[in-house]
Design a protein around this motif. Sequence first.
Motif: not given
Length: 135
Positions: A37-50
């Motif tokens: 869940x931490x990895x998925x959250x980080x990937x989603x945050x990185x997508x939103x940041x992008x």
Amino acid sequence: MSLFIRLIVNAFAIWIVTLIPALQVEVVPFAPGDDLQLVLTLLLIALIFGLVNAVVGTVLKLLAFPLYILTLGLISFIINGFLLWLTGWVTSGWDWGLRIGDFWLAVLAAIVIALINWVAGILFRPRRDRDRGRR
């Protein structure tokens, strides 16, 4: 770099920033909060940041072009910090996301993220670009 590699590098950079306690940047993962869940959250945050960087960042950089010239590009640190802070604000509406303590800490975190992206850009540059420089 491909889009997927950039996403992974941004997620990694955000995770590195969360390990620095002085920056007061925290990632709240999806429930129940395991490693996946931490990895998925980080990937989603990185997508939103992008996405924030692509949409809002482009407009801000166009509007702040005279300030880029006046400050010799140093305003980019403030703009990138604002974009990271804005990403934290966007994700604060959910139970998961990025939490940033202060705007100036977001600026410092954005500088760290930019340095990590710079190093990753050097490491993951396509091989043909490296060979052209040597000839």
